[in-house]
Write a protein that holds these residues in place. Structure first.
Motif, mmCIF file in Angstrom:
data_model
loop_
_atom_site.group_PDB
_atom_site.id
_atom_site.type_symbol
_atom_site.label_atom_id
_atom_site.label_comp_id
_atom_site.label_asym_id
_atom_site.label_seq_id
_atom_site.Cartn_x
_atom_site.Cartn_y
_atom_site.Cartn_z
ATOM 1 N N GLU A 195 12.150 16.340 -13.908
ATOM 2 C CA GLU A 195 11.412 15.358 -13.124
ATOM 3 C C GLU A 195 12.248 14.120 -12.824
ATOM 4 O O GLU A 195 11.755 13.169 -12.210
ATOM 5 C CB GLU A 195 10.138 14.959 -13.873
ATOM 6 C CG GLU A 195 9.168 16.118 -14.101
ATOM 7 C CD GLU A 195 7.961 15.717 -14.923
ATOM 8 O OE1 GLU A 195 7.763 14.491 -15.124
ATOM 9 O OE2 GLU A 195 7.218 16.608 -15.378
ATOM 10 N N SER A 196 13.497 14.121 -13.256
ATOM 11 C CA SER A 196 14.371 12.973 -13.061
ATOM 12 C C SER A 196 15.173 13.142 -11.776
ATOM 13 O O SER A 196 15.149 14.182 -11.125
ATOM 14 C CB SER A 196 15.330 12.828 -14.245
ATOM 15 O OG SER A 196 16.351 13.820 -14.172
ATOM 16 N N ARG A 197 15.923 12.087 -11.414
ATOM 17 C CA ARG A 197 16.788 12.152 -10.236
ATOM 18 C C ARG A 197 17.974 13.090 -10.466
ATOM 19 O O ARG A 197 18.720 13.387 -9.536
ATOM 20 C CB ARG A 197 17.285 10.756 -9.876
ATOM 21 C CG ARG A 197 18.208 10.135 -10.909
ATOM 22 C CD ARG A 197 18.535 8.683 -10.638
ATOM 23 N NE ARG A 197 19.314 8.478 -9.440
ATOM 24 C CZ ARG A 197 20.089 7.406 -9.242
ATOM 25 N NH1 ARG A 197 20.151 6.440 -10.162
ATOM 26 N NH2 ARG A 197 20.771 7.271 -8.134
ATOM 27 N N TYR A 198 18.121 13.566 -11.709
ATOM 28 C CA TYR A 198 19.234 14.452 -12.052
ATOM 29 C C TYR A 198 18.767 15.873 -12.351
ATOM 30 O O TYR A 198 19.378 16.590 -13.143
ATOM 31 C CB TYR A 198 19.992 13.889 -13.254
ATOM 32 C CG TYR A 198 20.500 12.486 -13.007
ATOM 33 C CD1 TYR A 198 21.538 12.247 -12.118
ATOM 34 C CD2 TYR A 198 19.916 11.391 -13.642
ATOM 35 C CE1 TYR A 198 22.000 10.963 -11.874
ATOM 36 C CE2 TYR A 198 20.370 10.101 -13.407
ATOM 37 C CZ TYR A 198 21.413 9.893 -12.522
ATOM 38 O OH TYR A 198 21.869 8.622 -12.272
ATOM 39 N N ALA A 199 17.692 16.281 -11.703
ATOM 40 C CA ALA A 199 17.130 17.601 -11.962
ATOM 41 C C ALA A 199 18.124 18.718 -11.663
ATOM 42 O O ALA A 199 18.064 19.795 -12.266
ATOM 43 C CB ALA A 199 15.852 17.799 -11.132
ATOM 44 N N ASP A 200 19.051 18.465 -10.745
ATOM 45 C CA ASP A 200 20.024 19.496 -10.365
ATOM 46 C C ASP A 200 21.267 19.499 -11.249
ATOM 47 O O ASP A 200 22.145 20.356 -11.077
ATOM 48 C CB ASP A 200 20.447 19.303 -8.904
ATOM 49 C CG ASP A 200 19.307 19.542 -7.925
ATOM 50 O OD1 ASP A 200 18.387 20.297 -8.283
ATOM 51 O OD2 ASP A 200 19.333 18.965 -6.820
ATOM 52 N N VAL A 201 21.362 18.551 -12.178
ATOM 53 C CA VAL A 201 22.531 18.494 -13.054
ATOM 54 C C VAL A 201 22.391 19.555 -14.140
ATOM 55 O O VAL A 201 21.386 19.614 -14.849
ATOM 56 C CB VAL A 201 22.680 17.097 -13.683
ATOM 57 C CG1 VAL A 201 23.796 17.094 -14.726
ATOM 58 C CG2 VAL A 201 22.960 16.064 -12.599
#
Length: 297
Positions: A195-201
């Motif tokens: 759910e964070s801005r780094y979901a794709d990390v």
């Protein structure tokens, strides 16, 4: 078309019968502008990165303009990117354009600040106060910080096993801004990674970023060692080439990007952060570092 051919705004302004500032304001295709640089789209999957004479610290709270700083920063960045490329580390650098501008591949930037450090100092020392300032670490330490000036660039922990992203107070200055009971290294918050801005990390990406950051530091560290300098740490940013998808070291790497010492003399921007040098002294250091990096290539 003129910009794609490497023509300067002075030349374009002269052709149009206006000043370079007017020509730039009317025609530039600015895709990003930060505190110290402007990125301008020129087509063919490339951009122009133009440095400013601005110098800042404390997430922009401290700000000055030093005439000629942009030229020194661009010269340093170009030399360091050429050095990295020669050692097999891919960067977005293509070629120099003028004293303050270089051509680069257009990348999708990863909103992370990537740090590698050899010595315990600055924010690392803040978070581990029992360490002696300047102590040699057992190995190069890799850290990840969020690009978020408003919240003082928190230190990030990616817990992939628990699928959680955690944020921590990065340094003493950030702690002071948060409140009287805050300390560097304190836990700030956590949220589900998805759910964070780094979901794709992913773990694989973090591993690649670690390898790229540490390799970048070691190459620059060795180059400075050959010049008699001690490279303390480096902060870089990376992104994916918008056309090929290749992971590239991007942004700039100059005197603002890492701490460099010759004996007891600091040659980086740290003396500006600390207020221990005048603006002319800082400009001289930037110029000297730029001239020394000519030896890298």
């Amino acid at each position: 078309m003129a910009r794609e051919q490497g023509r300067s705004w002075t030349e374009i302004g002269r052709a149009l019968g206006v000043t370079k500032q007017t020509a730039w304001a009317r025609l530039a295709r600015v895709v990003a502008e930060g505190k110290t640089k402007i990125v301008e789209e020129v087509g063919n999957g490339e951009v122009l990165v133009r440095s400013k004479d601005d110098i800042t610290a404390g997430d922009g709270a401290k700000h000055d303009v030093i005439d000629g700083k942009a030229a020194a920063s661009t010269r340093t960045t170009g030399n360091i990117f050429r050095l990295l490329e020669r050692h097999g580390i891919p960067t977005h650098f293509v070629n120099g354009v003028d004293d303050v501008t270089f051509r680069a591949r257009e990348v999708e930037m990863i909103p992370l600040e990537l740090v590698a450090r050899r010595y315990a100092t600055a924010s690392f020392k803040d978070r581990f106060p029992d360490l002696v300032d300047g102590a040699l670490l057992d190995e190069v330490v890799f850290e990840v910080f969020e690009k978020d000036d408003a919240n003082h660039d928190p230190l990030l922990e990616f817990d992939f096993d628990a699928s959680v992203l955690r944020r921590y107070v990065p340094n003493d200055k950030a702690a002071e801004a948060i409140g009287p009971v805050a300390r560097a290294g304190d836990f700030i918050s956590e949220e589900p990674l998805g759910e964070s801005r780094y979901a794709d990390v992913s773990p694989e990406l973090i591993a690649r970023l670690r390898s790229r950051t540490v390799s970048t530091f070691e190459v620059i560290e060795n180059a400075w060692k050959q010049q008699g300098g001690v490279y303390i740490d480096v902060k870089i940013e990376c992104g994916f080439d918008r056309e090929s998808g290749e992971l590239l070291v991007a942004d700039v790497i100059d005197s603002d990007s890492g701490r460099l010492r010759f004996g007891e003399i600091d040659m980086s921007k740290q003396s500006y952060r600390d207020g221990t040098a005048t603006l002319p002294e800082i400009k001289r250091k930037f110029d000297e570092v730029a001239a020394l990096t000519d030896r890298f290539v």
